[in-house]
Design a protein around this motif. Structure first.
Motif, PDB file in Angstrom:
ATOM      1  N   SER A 109       4.970   7.544   1.727  1.00  0.00           N
ATOM      2  CA  SER A 109       4.603   6.563   2.746  1.00  0.00           C
ATOM      3  C   SER A 109       4.251   5.253   2.056  1.00  0.00           C
ATOM      4  O   SER A 109       3.645   5.248   0.990  1.00  0.00           O
ATOM      5  N   TYR A 110       4.633   4.145   2.665  1.00  0.00           N
ATOM      6  CA  TYR A 110       4.255   2.842   2.137  1.00  0.00           C
ATOM      7  C   TYR A 110       4.361   1.783   3.226  1.00  0.00           C
ATOM      8  O   TYR A 110       5.006   1.979   4.249  1.00  0.00           O
ATOM      9  N   TYR A 111       3.690   0.671   2.978  1.00  0.00           N
ATOM     10  CA  TYR A 111       3.808  -0.525   3.804  1.00  0.00           C
ATOM     11  C   TYR A 111       3.881  -1.688   2.824  1.00  0.00           C
ATOM     12  O   TYR A 111       3.028  -1.817   1.947  1.00  0.00           O
ATOM     13  N   ALA A 112       4.897  -2.527   2.936  1.00  0.00           N
ATOM     14  CA  ALA A 112       5.059  -3.675   2.055  1.00  0.00           C
ATOM     15  C   ALA A 112       5.347  -4.911   2.886  1.00  0.00           C
ATOM     16  O   ALA A 112       6.185  -4.887   3.789  1.00  0.00           O
ATOM     17  N   GLU A 113       4.619  -5.982   2.575  1.00  0.00           N
ATOM     18  CA  GLU A 113       4.887  -7.275   3.193  1.00  0.00           C
ATOM     19  C   GLU A 113       5.355  -8.205   2.088  1.00  0.00           C
ATOM     20  O   GLU A 113       4.678  -8.369   1.072  1.00  0.00           O
ATOM     21  N   VAL A 140       0.869  -1.181   0.000  1.00  0.00           N
ATOM     22  CA  VAL A 140       0.000   0.000   0.000  1.00  0.00           C
ATOM     23  C   VAL A 140       0.904   1.229   0.000  1.00  0.00           C
ATOM     24  O   VAL A 140       1.920   1.258   0.686  1.00  0.00           O
ATOM     25  N   CYS A 141       0.545   2.202  -0.822  1.00  0.00           N
ATOM     26  CA  CYS A 141       1.316   3.438  -0.931  1.00  0.00           C
ATOM     27  C   CYS A 141       0.458   4.614  -0.500  1.00  0.00           C
ATOM     28  O   CYS A 141      -0.754   4.619  -0.729  1.00  0.00           O
ATOM     29  N   GLY A 142       1.077   5.597   0.106  1.00  0.00           N
ATOM     30  CA  GLY A 142       0.364   6.781   0.567  1.00  0.00           C
ATOM     31  C   GLY A 142       1.105   8.039   0.179  1.00  0.00           C
ATOM     32  O   GLY A 142       2.108   7.993  -0.535  1.00  0.00           O
ATOM     33  N   ILE A 190       6.925   6.156   6.694  1.00  0.00           N
ATOM     34  CA  ILE A 190       5.856   7.137   6.900  1.00  0.00           C
ATOM     35  C   ILE A 190       6.415   8.486   6.466  1.00  0.00           C
ATOM     36  O   ILE A 190       7.565   8.803   6.738  1.00  0.00           O
ATOM     37  N   GLY A 191       5.628   9.260   5.756  1.00  0.00           N
ATOM     38  CA  GLY A 191       6.088  10.494   5.130  1.00  0.00           C
ATOM     39  C   GLY A 191       6.603  11.562   6.066  1.00  0.00           C
ATOM     40  O   GLY A 191       7.370  12.426   5.673  1.00  0.00           O
ATOM     41  N   LYS A 192       6.201  11.536   7.307  1.00  0.00           N
ATOM     42  CA  LYS A 192       6.703  12.491   8.299  1.00  0.00           C
ATOM     43  C   LYS A 192       6.898  11.748   9.602  1.00  0.00           C
ATOM     44  O   LYS A 192       6.326  10.687   9.797  1.00  0.00           O
ATOM     45  N   HIS A 193       7.701  12.290  10.489  1.00  0.00           N
ATOM     46  CA  HIS A 193       7.968  11.626  11.765  1.00  0.00           C
ATOM     47  C   HIS A 193       6.652  11.379  12.492  1.00  0.00           C
ATOM     48  O   HIS A 193       5.863  12.294  12.701  1.00  0.00           O
TER      49      HIS A 193
END
Length: 102
Positions: A22-26, A16-18, A36-39
């Motif tokens: 930002s992204y999450y990959a399994e 998933v991309c944001g 994550i795009g920001k802290h």
């Protein structure tokens, strides 16, 4: 910051991309990569403590916005629309767990 390299493309099980990179990959191997795009300490803690099933990123206009579903029925979020937040908070324990989010 975990960058997804081209060598992983054939082994991605879920991605998933944001906004703001930002992204999450399994990966098929079970390895998880995310950014994550920001802290965002809260998101970092969720990534360390949740057995993640699904992730969705929202707008980052004001602050990071996301929702995470665990493989065991837990849901956590940050800066989601109020109507969705009320809906999630009003769910009774006897209801089936949320299983998808986009």
């Amino acid at each position: 910051d975990n960058k997804v390299s081209k060598s992983f493309l054939g082994s991605i099980r879920y991605l998933v991309c944001g906004p703001k990179d930002s992204y999450y990959a399994e990966l098929v191997s079970g390895q998880v990569l995310w950014s994550i795009g920001k802290h965002d300490k809260q998101f970092q803690n969720v990534m360390k403590t949740f057995s993640v099933h699904r992730v969705a990123f929202g707008s980052f206009e004001i602050d990071a916005s996301w929702i995470v579903l665990s493989k065991y029925g837990k849901v956590t979020w940050r800066n989601i629309p109020r109507r969705l937040e009320r809906k999630l908070m009003s769910r009774s324990k006897g209801m089936a767990a949320a299983c998808e989010v986009s």
